[in-house]
Design an enzyme around this catalytic site. Structure first.
Site: not given
Ligand code: UD1
Ligand code: UDP
Length: 383
Positions: A245, A121, A99, A212, A135, A214
């Site tokens: 991250h 996936e 994604d 992490h 995503e 967004r």
């Protein structure tokens, strides 16, 4: 002229690399396939860390990463770089994973060059356009653009069918992350990171944290870190290991709230072998990562998901994963419950493998051969 099926795998972030390594290895092991690897370079250090760990060599690297990049620059960078590579290589199939924006731009680039697209996936959905962002929309758009859809679970296939994706192109394969775990988790593993070898997993309860995403940047991440801080203050034997991250927007918050605390270890991103073996030994996992939600249940570790929704409901149904949200009080109370109530912990700490059996990559290669008229349809992954 070779009559092999030419398959190009495109990926560019850490999780895609971890989940595509088993696929690339299976493609390379098939005598009827020519495997080509193209990196977008959406990630740099975190991507190279995975390639080095598995000793995987790439044929192309679009090398697009910029500090504090945006989804627009990632999309345009991948589209531009990929079109040249596709024109030069003309693969029979372009594989993208999951994604990320690399995967979405890759699928669009494949379509522009009229190259068939396979989606590893496929079919995960939250049904919320903006969460996870971007995503969820990336996944939906890749499904529209794709020709072959490798769905980890039957529920993922159902999601695709509801969107009128042709059933003949959907294969239920399991998730390749379970194939990857088979390569990494070992008994008596010695960590490469010297600090991890100093941890006492008997005397301390080690909580593994990653965050992490967004949509969690800013206030939600601050709330998450505050819950972690209070959990450590309220439970004397707890140690938190948080590999942070490389995104500066993540680092600023994590260091701001948790930096300098005695039993909180903010460390650099871990090599995937260290990460999976740390997960195997820890007490529990708190994360907003998609991949960890799949890995930890396979290793029998309870997971508190630091998000408001999930596209991976299977482990929630199996009872090994709980949605903890992004509010401090709820996260803290669920963490304290697991730390203080042995029965509640035992209820969640059992190995569950709703996402795969370790043979997903093999099924994907068999499905590709079948699609190109060179083999039988593979058996489905059944939970
Ligand atoms: C990306 C994916 C996300 C996936 C995550 C896995 C998109 C839009 N997001 O998010 O779906 O869950 O990867 O980690 O596709 N950086 C470095 N070095 C690295 C990697 C990142 O310095 O090796 C820094 C850079 O400043 C970069 C920033 O992190 O600009 C953000 O990277 P980006 O790929 O845009 O977002 P992620 O949050 O990593
Ligand atoms: N991971 C790793 N080192 C780390 C953190 C994560 O190897 O320091 C692995 C983790 O085990 C999983 C994958 O990276 O396989 C998850 O990646 P990430 O959290 O970046 O992305 P997401 O799963 O959220 O897409």
């Amino acid at each position: 002229m070779s009559n092999k099926i030419k398959v190009m795998s495109l990926f560019g972030t850490r999780p895609e690399a971890i989940k595509m390594v088993p696929v690339v290895r299976a493609l390379e092991g098939c005598s009827e396939i020519e495997s080509v690897v193209c990196l977008s370079g959406q990630h740099r250090e975190m991507l190279l860390q995975v390639l080095e760990a598995f000793d995987l060599k790439a044929d192309f690297n679009l090398d697009i990463m910029k500090p504090r990049q945006t989804i627009t620059t990632i999309t345009s960078g991948v589209l531009e770089g990929l079109s040249e590579v596709l024109e030069r290589e003309r693969p029979d199939l372009l594989l993208v994973h999951g994604d990320t924006t690399t995967a979405f731009a890759g699928a669009l680039g494949g379509f522009y060059s009229q190259v068939a697209v396979g989606h590893v996936e496929a079919g995960l959905r939250t049904f919320d356009k903006y969460s996870p962002y971007p995503e969820e929309m990336n996944r939906c758009l890749i499904s529209r653009l794709g020709d072959l859809h490798f769905a980890p679970t039957k529920a993922n296939r159902q999601n695709l069918l509801k969107e009128a994706i042709a059933e003949s192109g959907i294969f239920v394969t399991g998730n390749t992350v379970i194939d990857a775990l088979k390569l990494t988790v070992q008994k008596n593993y010695q960590f490469q990171n010297a600090f991890l070898n100093t941890l006492d997993f008997e005397q301390n309860r080690v909580v593994l944290v990653t965050a992490h995403r967004r949509e969690n940047l800013g206030e939600p991440l601050k709330n998450i870190c505050t819950a972690i801080k209070r959990m450590v203050e309220e439970n004397e034997d707890v140690r938190v290991v948080y590999p942070v991250h490389l995104n500066p927007a993540v680092r600023e918050v994590a260091e701001g709230v948790l930096g300098g605390m005695d039993r909180v270890h903010l460390i650099e991103p871990l090599d995937v072998f260290d990460m999976h073996n740390l997960m195997d030994r820890c007490f529990m996992v708190m994360t907003d990562s998609g991949g960890l939600q799949e890995e930890a249940p396979a290793l029998g570790k309870p997971v508190l998901v630091l998000r408001t929704e999930t596209e991976r409901p299977e482990a929630v149904e199996y009872g090994t994963v709980k949605m903890a949200g992004v509010e401090t009080e709820r996260i803290l109370s669920l963490a304290n419950e697991l730390l203080r109530d042995a029965a509640a912990y035992e209820k969640m700490a059992h190995a569950a493998n709703p996402y795969g059996d370790g043979n997903a990559a093999e099924r994907i290669v068999d499905a590709i051969l079948y699609h190109f008229g060179k083999g039988n349809k593979p058996d489905e992954f059944v939970i």
